[in-house]
Write a protein that holds these residues in place. Structure first.
Motif, PDB file in Angstrom:
ATOM      1  N   SER A 219       0.849  -1.189   0.000  1.00 29.24           N
ATOM      2  CA  SER A 219       0.000   0.000   0.000  1.00 29.24           C
ATOM      3  C   SER A 219       0.885   1.240   0.000  1.00 29.24           C
ATOM      4  N   SER A 220       0.378   2.306  -0.591  1.00 24.10           N
ATOM      5  CA  SER A 220       1.108   3.582  -0.581  1.00 24.10           C
ATOM      6  C   SER A 220       0.906   4.341   0.727  1.00 24.10           C
ATOM      7  N   GLY A 221      -0.007   3.870   1.561  1.00 24.05           N
ATOM      8  CA  GLY A 221      -0.314   4.568   2.805  1.00 24.05           C
ATOM      9  C   GLY A 221       0.783   4.440   3.849  1.00 24.05           C
ATOM     10  N   THR A 222       0.909   5.446   4.695  1.00 21.53           N
ATOM     11  CA  THR A 222       1.868   5.408   5.800  1.00 21.53           C
ATOM     12  C   THR A 222       1.209   5.675   7.147  1.00 21.53           C
ATOM     13  N   VAL A 223      -0.032   6.182   7.141  1.00 19.92           N
ATOM     14  CA  VAL A 223      -0.742   6.491   8.382  1.00 19.92           C
ATOM     15  C   VAL A 223      -1.702   5.344   8.689  1.00 19.92           C
ATOM     16  N   ARG A 224      -1.595   4.770   9.874  1.00 15.89           N
ATOM     17  CA  ARG A 224      -2.280   3.513  10.173  1.00 15.89           C
ATOM     18  C   ARG A 224      -3.800   3.628  10.055  1.00 15.89           C
ATOM     19  N   TRP A 225      -4.368   4.788  10.419  1.00 17.05           N
ATOM     20  CA  TRP A 225      -5.812   4.939  10.309  1.00 17.05           C
ATOM     21  C   TRP A 225      -6.235   5.545   8.979  1.00 17.05           C
ATOM     22  N   GLY A 226      -5.266   5.713   8.063  1.00 12.76           N
ATOM     23  CA  GLY A 226      -5.568   6.334   6.778  1.00 12.76           C
ATOM     24  C   GLY A 226      -6.154   5.345   5.786  1.00 12.76           C
ATOM     25  N   ASN A 227      -6.495   5.843   4.615  1.00 18.88           N
ATOM     26  CA  ASN A 227      -7.033   5.036   3.522  1.00 18.88           C
ATOM     27  C   ASN A 227      -6.299   5.419   2.235  1.00 18.88           C
ATOM     28  N   PRO A 228      -5.459   4.542   1.691  1.00 17.20           N
ATOM     29  CA  PRO A 228      -5.299   3.140   2.082  1.00 17.20           C
ATOM     30  C   PRO A 228      -4.438   3.003   3.347  1.00 17.20           C
ATOM     31  N   ALA A 229      -4.726   1.948   4.096  1.00 19.29           N
ATOM     32  CA  ALA A 229      -3.943   1.666   5.291  1.00 19.29           C
ATOM     33  C   ALA A 229      -2.584   1.101   4.895  1.00 19.29           C
ATOM     34  N   PRO A 230      -1.528   1.440   5.618  1.00 17.33           N
ATOM     35  CA  PRO A 230      -0.208   0.886   5.314  1.00 17.33           C
ATOM     36  C   PRO A 230      -0.145  -0.607   5.644  1.00 17.33           C
TER      37      PRO A 230
END
Length: 378
Positions: free
Chosen positions: A96-107
């Motif tokens: 996933s491109s995410g880095t913030v755990r509660w973000g979307n997409p999740a890491p």
């Protein structure tokens, strides 16, 4: 960050019973140990763990060569993010491109979830590491690896109640490097001519770039899952001056002679891992159900001629040996004692992924290095 690959025993490759052979109370002790020492929850029974093959490859980015617990700063993933999809125990995990755990997409990241001390039948201790994959805030232990010696397939180790230890907070393990190998069928140059690598034997002479004909001290062989991160890299005929298609493991280093290498790195001869040279055309991944790999050990780190061009022999720096299984390390130790060998140094500068990118565009049929007198393929 560098890209690292570890090879785990998936949970499905580990069988756990009580030492008397009866079933345990828990159906997933390896997974349950995420929440504490689930092995000890079977008290008073000691446990027997039988291991299959550590064939599941998990690839992630890495900043320090260490697989740690909780690579987070507050809610941000700072390290160990998955970089290649992996299917383990029937579940597929996708980067996933995410880095913030509660973000979307999740890491999606990899962790050293816990460590447990096990023993073999003679009392030798092994340090087993529970490897987890976290998606956002959801963590699952997917399998295990070992800190140091890895038991050969089929080995049974024991968890001893009151003796085995468990640690589940803040532990770290050094990531073992991958071994460099030739795919079976590769032609290696000898004083008598080309020979398939699988037909070579310890004591046979092979042609080397720096020292002429040298004896092979040890040959290792492993058959691994060739569909994931261990898939061979194909160097198409002529791409580096090779006379036929050449297949090597992803971390196998090839010798390059390029003017741009002199310009960037101060040396006209450099080593680069095959995976760093992949260009989608003449150098590509070549997945297959299984990859039959062989590695050649000489007295020193050297260059032999594979399909006519120079590439490395097995490197036995202190950390590189950790990539081999316990039996292979024992055999190499015996070879070192027999011939009075010492830990090796790389024979040429070795490029990082970023450095290799700088010269990749300059690769051509004249960059490979061939033995004197060997005719170039038409």
């Amino acid at each position: 960050m560098a890209e690292q690959t570890i090879y785990i025993f998936a949970k499905s490759a580990v069988t756990i019973t009580r030492v008397n052979g009866s079933a345990t109370n828990q159906s997933d002790i390896i997974g349950n140990a995420l929440n504490g020492d689930a092995f000890s929850w079977e008290v008073p029974y000691n446990l027997a763990l039988k291991f299959g093959t550590a064939s599941t490859a998990i690839t992630f980015n890495d900043s320090d060569g260490i697989l740690s617990d909780d690579p987070f700063f507050l809610s941000t993933v700072t390290d160990q993010r998955l970089t290649q999809p992996v299917t383990v125990n029937g579940v597929t995990y996708t980067p996933s491109s995410g880095t913030v755990r509660w973000g979307n997409p999740a890491p999606v990241n990899v962790e050293n979830e816990y460590e447990v001390t096990l023993f073999d039948s003679s009392g030798t201790a092994y340090r087993m590491v529970g490897v987890s994959i976290t998606q956002g805030y959801n963590t699952s232990v997917v399998g295990v690896m070992f800190d140091g010696a890895t038991p050969p397939p089929g080995t049974t180790l024991f968890y001893k109640q009151g003796i085995s230890s468990y640690g589940g907070i803040g532990q770290t393990v050094t990531i073992p490097p991958a071994v460099t190998c030739f795919l079976a069928g590769t032609a290696i140059e000898t004083p008598q001519g080309s020979c398939a690598v699988e037909d070579l034997r310890s004591g046979d002479l092979v042609l080397t770039l720096d020292g002429g004909a040298k004896p092979i001290r040890w040959i290792g062989r492993s058959v691994v899952d060739g569909l994931g991160a261990l898939a061979p890299i194909r160097i198409a005929k002529g791409a580096l001056g090779n006379r036929r298609d050449l297949f090597v493991s992803p971390n196998h280093r090839l010798l390059l002679r390029l003017a741009s290498a002199e310009l960037y790195f101060g040396s006209h001869e450099v080593l680069a891992a095959a995976k760093f040279l992949v260009n989608g055309a003449s150098l590509t991944a070549s997945p297959r159900r299984q990859a039959d790999y062989l590695h050649l050990l000489l007295d020193r780190h050297d260059m032999v001629f594979s399909e006519g061009i120079a590439s490395e022999t097995l490197f036995t720096g202190a950390s590189a040996l950790e990539a081999l299984d316990a039996n292979a390390r024992a055999e190499i130790s015996a070879v070192f004692r027999r011939y009075g060998l010492t830990p090796q140094c790389l024979s040429r500068p070795s490029l990082t992924k970023t450095e290799a990118t700088l010269i990749r565009a300059d690769l051509c049929a004249t960059s490979g290095v061939r033995p004197a007198g060997l005719a170039r393929a038409a």
